[in-house]
Design a protein around this motif. Structure first.
Motif, PDB file in Angstrom:
ATOM      1  N   ALA A 324     -19.611  -5.158   6.934  1.00 37.52           N
ATOM      2  CA  ALA A 324     -20.644  -4.981   5.912  1.00 37.52           C
ATOM      3  C   ALA A 324     -21.580  -3.735   6.023  1.00 37.52           C
ATOM      4  O   ALA A 324     -21.897  -3.156   5.144  1.00 37.52           O
ATOM      5  CB  ALA A 324     -21.497  -6.199   5.934  1.00 37.52           C
ATOM      6  N   ALA A 325     -21.638  -3.449   7.297  1.00 37.96           N
ATOM      7  CA  ALA A 325     -22.762  -2.356   7.667  1.00 37.96           C
ATOM      8  C   ALA A 325     -22.140  -1.065   7.252  1.00 37.96           C
ATOM      9  O   ALA A 325     -22.873  -0.032   6.587  1.00 37.96           O
ATOM     10  CB  ALA A 325     -22.930  -2.019   9.172  1.00 37.96           C
ATOM     11  N   LEU A 326     -20.874  -0.785   7.138  1.00 41.55           N
ATOM     12  CA  LEU A 326     -20.133   0.441   6.710  1.00 41.55           C
ATOM     13  C   LEU A 326     -19.922   0.386   5.282  1.00 41.55           C
ATOM     14  O   LEU A 326     -20.441   1.369   4.510  1.00 41.55           O
ATOM     15  CB  LEU A 326     -18.657   0.420   7.314  1.00 41.55           C
ATOM     16  N   GLY A 327     -19.770  -0.660   4.746  1.00 41.80           N
ATOM     17  CA  GLY A 327     -19.579  -0.514   3.073  1.00 41.80           C
ATOM     18  C   GLY A 327     -21.033  -0.743   2.469  1.00 41.80           C
ATOM     19  O   GLY A 327     -21.167   0.104   1.310  1.00 41.80           O
ATOM     20  N   GLY A 328     -22.105  -1.422   2.860  1.00 37.43           N
ATOM     21  CA  GLY A 328     -23.314  -1.039   2.485  1.00 37.43           C
ATOM     22  C   GLY A 328     -24.039   0.131   2.652  1.00 37.43           C
ATOM     23  O   GLY A 328     -24.481   0.600   1.533  1.00 37.43           O
ATOM     24  N   THR A 331     -22.372   2.529   0.067  1.00 38.70           N
ATOM     25  CA  THR A 331     -22.775   2.441  -1.318  1.00 38.70           C
ATOM     26  C   THR A 331     -24.067   2.561  -1.557  1.00 38.70           C
ATOM     27  O   THR A 331     -24.586   3.096  -2.731  1.00 38.70           O
ATOM     28  CB  THR A 331     -22.670   0.796  -1.796  1.00 38.70           C
ATOM     29  N   ALA A 332     -25.117   2.603  -0.720  1.00 42.32           N
ATOM     30  CA  ALA A 332     -26.529   2.727  -0.894  1.00 42.32           C
ATOM     31  C   ALA A 332     -26.799   4.279  -0.833  1.00 42.32           C
ATOM     32  O   ALA A 332     -27.432   4.916  -1.752  1.00 42.32           O
ATOM     33  CB  ALA A 332     -27.383   1.968   0.120  1.00 42.32           C
ATOM     34  N   ALA A 359     -26.373  -3.344  -4.468  1.00 43.31           N
ATOM     35  CA  ALA A 359     -25.402  -3.904  -4.174  1.00 43.31           C
ATOM     36  C   ALA A 359     -24.865  -3.507  -2.878  1.00 43.31           C
ATOM     37  O   ALA A 359     -24.324  -4.373  -1.888  1.00 43.31           O
ATOM     38  CB  ALA A 359     -24.163  -3.136  -4.998  1.00 43.31           C
ATOM     39  N   GLY A 360     -25.586  -2.370  -2.339  1.00 46.71           N
ATOM     40  CA  GLY A 360     -25.267  -1.946  -0.833  1.00 46.71           C
ATOM     41  C   GLY A 360     -26.020  -2.996  -0.047  1.00 46.71           C
ATOM     42  O   GLY A 360     -25.556  -3.372   1.143  1.00 46.71           O
ATOM     43  N   ILE A 361     -27.297  -3.122  -0.356  1.00 49.39           N
ATOM     44  CA  ILE A 361     -28.079  -4.187   0.394  1.00 49.39           C
ATOM     45  C   ILE A 361     -27.405  -5.602   0.690  1.00 49.39           C
ATOM     46  O   ILE A 361     -27.398  -6.152   1.874  1.00 49.39           O
ATOM     47  CB  ILE A 361     -29.523  -4.516  -0.060  1.00 49.39           C
TER      48      ILE A 361
END
Length: 449
Positions: A324-328, A331-332, A359-361
Motif C-alpha cells: 500500500a505504501a508503494l502504490g499510494g 498515485t499521490a 485514491a493514494g491516501i
C-alpha cells in the motif's frame, strides 16, 4: 515463522493471482482509455454502465468465493478425494448465479433514464450494460474453477488465461469501438460486446486447462456428472452468501457514488472514473495477497495448526501495508501523469488529478481491510465482516459522502472530492474493525485448542 520467509511463501502464491487480476482489471482500463479517445460521452457511458456492471460481477464473485476456503481446508486436512464432488456442486451454483445476474442486469437497464444523464450518455450506457451482461455465466464458471485451482496452490492458470483474455480484448475493442473489418463503429457499446466475448473464451480455456492438465488428475470436477447435493449446496451458500453481501456492500457504495456524481455533470463522472479505475488497478495487488492468504490460512485451519494460521495472517497484513505504501505514494505523486493516460480533456484532467490524491491516501486502509478479509475467510468467518462492511460503507461512507459532496446546513458542498474524503473515512473504519476481528477470532481458536 520469520517474516521474510512467510512473506515469500504468500507472494509465491499471490503474484500469479495479482497478474491475473491486474489483467482482468486491465480490461476495464483498456475499455476506459479506448472509449475515452472516442469522446467524453463514451467514457462517461462506460463509467456509468460499469457502476452497475461492477456491482453485479463483484457480488457474483463473492457469492462463488466459498469454494476457495472450503477446498483449501480439504487440502489441509488431506481430503482431496472430496474435491471433485465439492467443486461440481460449486459449478452448479455458478451457472445458476450467472444466469440470475444476467437477468438482473437486463432488468436494471431502465435506470439510466432516471439519473439526469444526457440522452446520448444514457443510451450508450444502457446498450453497454446489455451487451456485457451476456458474459456473466461464463465469468461465474471461470471464477469457480479458479477458486478450486488456487486451493491446490495452482494460481498460474489464472494469470495465463487472464493475460490471453486481455490480449484478445484489445483487438476486439479496436474492431468494435472504432469500426473495422466490416463492423460498425459502436463506441462504448463495442467495449461491452468485446468483454463478453473474452469472458466466454476464458471459460473455455479454464475447462481445457483443468480437464487435460496432469496436476488436476483425481481432483477435477469433470470426471463424472453428479446430481445436486443439497447438503453441499447449503454449505457453500452458508459461507458464500455473507461473502457476496460483503462484496456487494462495498462495491455498491462505490457504484452508487458514481451514479450520484452523475448529477454533477459529464466532467465529474469522467474524472471519477479515471481515479476509480486506477485505484482499482492498485487494489488488485492487496486483493491477490488476501486471496492467497485465504488459501494459506485455510490449509493451516484444515490441519488444525492455529498458531501457524495466526502468524500467516499477521505477516500477510504487514505485507499488505508495504504494498500500500508503494502504490499510494505513486498515485499521490504522479496523479497528473496517470490522468493523462486516460484523457486529454483539460477539465477532466484537472479534477482527476485531485481525486487521485485521495485514491493514494486510502490505499493504506483499503489494502489492510481486503487482506484482513481474506485471512478471515480462511477461518470461515464471513458474517461479522459483512456487518462491519455494512457499517463502514452504508452507515458511514455514503451518508457522510453525500453531505460533503452536496452540502447540508453549515457544511459547504465540496463536489466529487467530498465522496472521496468520505471513502477514506469509511475504509479506515473497515480496516481497523477487521483487524480487531481477526485478532479476536485467531486468539479464540488458540485458546480453544
Amino acid at each position: 515463522m520469520p517474516l521474510l520467509k512467510d512473506a515469500k511463501a504468500t507472494w509465491i502464491l499471490a503474484w500469479p493471482i495479482m497478474v491475473g487480476q491486474l489483467a482482468q482489471t486491465g480490461t476495464a482500463f483498456v475499455d476506459a482509455v479506448m472509449a475515452g479517445h472516442v469522446s467524453a460521452a463514451d467514457l462517461a457511458a462506460v463509467s456509468v454502465g460499469a457502476s452497475i456492471w461492477t456491482t453485479l460481477i463483484v457480488t457474483l464473485m463473492g457469492l462463488l468465493l466459498s469454494i476457495s476456503p472450503l477446498a483449501a481446508q480439504k487440502v489441509g486436512a488431506q481430503q482431496t478425494h472430496e474435491l471433485p464432488a465439492l467443486t461440481q456442486q460449486a459449478l452448479y451454483q455458478a451457472i445458476f448465479a450467472g444466469l440470475v445476474a444476467m437477468v438482473i442486469a437486463h432488468a436494471a437497464l431502465p435506470v439510466f433514464d432516471h439519473l439526469g444523464l444526457t440522452a446520448e450518455v444514457a443510451d450508450k450506457a444502457r446498450r453497454f450494460l446489455a451487451a456485457i451482461s451476456w458474459g456473466l455465466p461464463a465469468l461465474a464458471v471461470s471464477r469457480t474453477l479458479y477458486g478450486y485451482s488456487s486451493a491446490l496452490n495452482q494460481t498460474k492458470p489464472m494469470m495465463v488465461i487472464a493475460l490471453i483474455a486481455l490480449a484478445l480484448n484489445i483487438p476486439a475493442n479496436w474492431i468494435l469501438i472504432y469500426g473495422h473489418w466490416g463492423f460498425p463503429a459502436m463506441g462504448a457499446v463495442g467495449c461491452g460486446w468485446a468483454t463478453a466475448f473474452c469472458m466466454w473464451i476464458s471459460a473455455a480455456l479454464w475447462y481445457g486447462w483443468i480437464r487435460y492438465s496432469a496436476v488436476y488428475v483425481g481432483t477435477h470436477p469433470f470426471d463424472k456428472l453428479r446430481g445436486i447435493d443439497w447438503k453441499a449446496q447449503w454449505q457453500l451458500a452458508k459461507l458464500g452468501i455473507p461473502i457476496g453481501m460483503m462484496f456487494f456492500i462495498e462495491v455498491s457504495a462505490f457504484s452508487l457514488i458514481a451514479l450520484l456524481i452523475a448529477k454533477l455533470g459529464t466532467t465529474a463522472v469522467a474524472a471519477h472514473q479515471v481515479a476509480l479505475n486506477f485505484a482499482s488497478l492498485l487494489f488488485m495487488i492487496p486483493m491477490a495477497i488476501g486471496t492467497a492468504l485465504t488459501v494459506r490460512v485455510g490449509h493451516a485451519v484444515g490441519a488444525h495448526d492455529w498458531q501457524q494460521a495466526r502468524l500467516i495472517g499477521q505477516n500477510g497484513v504487514r505485507l499488505g501495508l508495504i504494498v500500500a505504501a508503494l502504490g499510494g505514494g505513486i498515485t499521490a505523486i504522479f496523479g497528473a501523469q496517470i490522468a493523462r493516460l486516460y484523457t486529454q480533456d483539460a477539465a477532466v484532467l484537472a479534477l482527476a488529478t485531485q481525486l487521485l490524491v485521495f485514491a493514494g491516501i486510502f490505499q493504506f486502509s483499503d489494502a489492510t481491510q481486503v487482506v484482513a478479509g481474506g485471512v478471515l475467510r480462511g477461518y470461515q468467518s464471513t458474517r461479522a465482516p459483512m456487518l462491519l462492511h455494512l457499517t463502514a460503507f452504508w452507515l458511514i461512507g455514503l451518508p457522510l459522502g453525500y453531505v460533503l459532496t452536496f452540502g447540508a446546513g453549515p457544511i459547504a458542498a465540496r463536489g466529487p472530492q467530498g465522496y472521496w474524503l468520505a471513502l477514506v473515512v469509511a475504509l479506515t473504519f473497515a480496516a481497523l474493525s477487521l483487524l480487531w476481528l481477526f485478532r479476536r477470532v485467531s486468539l479464540a481458536q488458540l485458546k480453544s485448542f
